[in-house]
Design a protein around this motif. Structure first.
Motif, PDB file in Angstrom:
ATOM      1  N   GLY A  24       0.470  -1.731  -0.395  1.00 24.40           N
ATOM      2  CA  GLY A  24       0.297   0.274  -0.462  1.00 24.40           C
ATOM      3  C   GLY A  24       0.902   1.267  -0.547  1.00 24.40           C
ATOM      4  O   GLY A  24       0.823   2.950   0.438  1.00 24.40           O
ATOM      5  N   GLY A  26       2.220   2.539  -2.384  1.00 20.84           N
ATOM      6  CA  GLY A  26       2.190   3.599  -3.962  1.00 20.84           C
ATOM      7  C   GLY A  26       3.176   3.073  -4.982  1.00 20.84           C
ATOM      8  O   GLY A  26       2.713   3.492  -6.001  1.00 20.84           O
ATOM      9  N   LYS A  27       3.384   2.092  -4.825  1.00 19.91           N
ATOM     10  CA  LYS A  27       3.907   1.015  -5.743  1.00 19.91           C
ATOM     11  C   LYS A  27       3.376   1.938  -7.485  1.00 19.91           C
ATOM     12  O   LYS A  27       3.632   1.864  -8.175  1.00 19.91           O
ATOM     13  CB  LYS A  27       4.202  -0.086  -6.060  1.00 19.91           C
ATOM     14  N   THR A  28       1.614   1.229  -7.540  1.00 19.74           N
ATOM     15  CA  THR A  28       1.363   0.528  -8.310  1.00 19.74           C
ATOM     16  C   THR A  28       0.851   2.016  -8.821  1.00 19.74           C
ATOM     17  O   THR A  28       0.900   2.335 -10.213  1.00 19.74           O
ATOM     18  CB  THR A  28      -0.346  -0.370  -7.895  1.00 19.74           C
ATOM     19  N   THR A  29       0.606   2.889  -7.874  1.00 15.61           N
ATOM     20  CA  THR A  29       0.238   4.669  -8.493  1.00 15.61           C
ATOM     21  C   THR A  29       1.196   5.236  -9.043  1.00 15.61           C
ATOM     22  O   THR A  29       0.714   5.184 -10.205  1.00 15.61           O
ATOM     23  CB  THR A  29      -0.592   5.070  -7.060  1.00 15.61           C
ATOM     24  N   ARG A 120       3.174  10.014   1.608  1.00 16.82           N
ATOM     25  CA  ARG A 120       4.309   9.075   0.974  1.00 16.82           C
ATOM     26  C   ARG A 120       5.977  10.015   0.193  1.00 16.82           C
ATOM     27  O   ARG A 120       5.813  10.973   0.174  1.00 16.82           O
ATOM     28  CB  ARG A 120       4.163   8.767  -0.500  1.00 16.82           C
TER      29      ARG A 120
END
Ligand SMILES: Nc1ncnc2c1ncn2[C@@H]1O[C@H](COP(=O)(O)OP(=O)(O)OP(=O)(O)O)[C@@H](O)[C@H]1O
Ligand SMILES: [Mg+2]
Length: 144
Positions: A24, A26-29, A120
């Motif tokens: 969660g 933020g890697k995919t974001t 983040r």
């Protein structure tokens, strides 16, 4: 997403970007932003269960990998090197699980989720001159 988009405009075929940070973080974001920068208009979905998803309709192909499920090994069977040497841009979430397969040059992005305000913090480390150049173009140490 904004930083991903900026970097997505600058990457070239064969570039590898590795993303680390907790669930969660933020890697995919970030990858969604990168896809925007590559002019990919498909929706980026987390490849957690498929391990690899490919997007072919942008400026360059995007190979989005999430190797979290390879925590206990198996990375060498995936043929990752063919993706890394391919015509697209490879983005790898949880790349620490396939550290042995990584090429000599890559961009490392570490994500940290702070307790306060759900903010983040990203740390970017260039491995190799090509990625140093990209980081200079996105502003180096600038706080975002
Ligand atoms: N900078 C941000 N500010 C607020 N929310 C964010 C931010 N970045 C990501 N999120 C939200 O946090 C959630 C998890 O983000 P994301 O899926 O990108 O994490 P991840 O690092 O890919 O997780 P995983 O390790 O499970 O794949 C999503 O709901 C996303 O919208
Ligand atoms: Mg993810």
């Amino acid at each position: 997403m904004q930083l991903g988009q900026q970097i997505g405009k600058l990457v070239m075929a064969g570039d590898v970007i590795v993303l680390s940070g907790d669930l969660g973080a933020g890697k995919t974001t970030f990858t969604k932003g990168l896809a925007l920068g590559l002019d990919i208009d498909e929706t980026i979905k987390s490849p957690t269960f498929t391990i690899i998803r490919e997007y072919q309709n942008g400026r360059l192909p995007l190979y989005h990998m999430d190797v979290y499920r390879l925590e206990n090994g198996g990375g060498s069977d995936l043929g990752l090197e063919e993706y890394f040497d391919g015509d697209g841009v490879s983005v790898v979430e949880w790349a620490q699980f396939v550290a042995d397969e990584l090429p000599a040059q890559f961009l490392e992005v570490s994500f940290e989720r702070t307790e306060i305000d759900d903010v983040r913090r990203l740390e970017l480390i260039a491995h190799g001159p090509h990625f140093e150049q990209i980081l200079q173009q996105v502003g180096g140490n600038r706080e975002q």
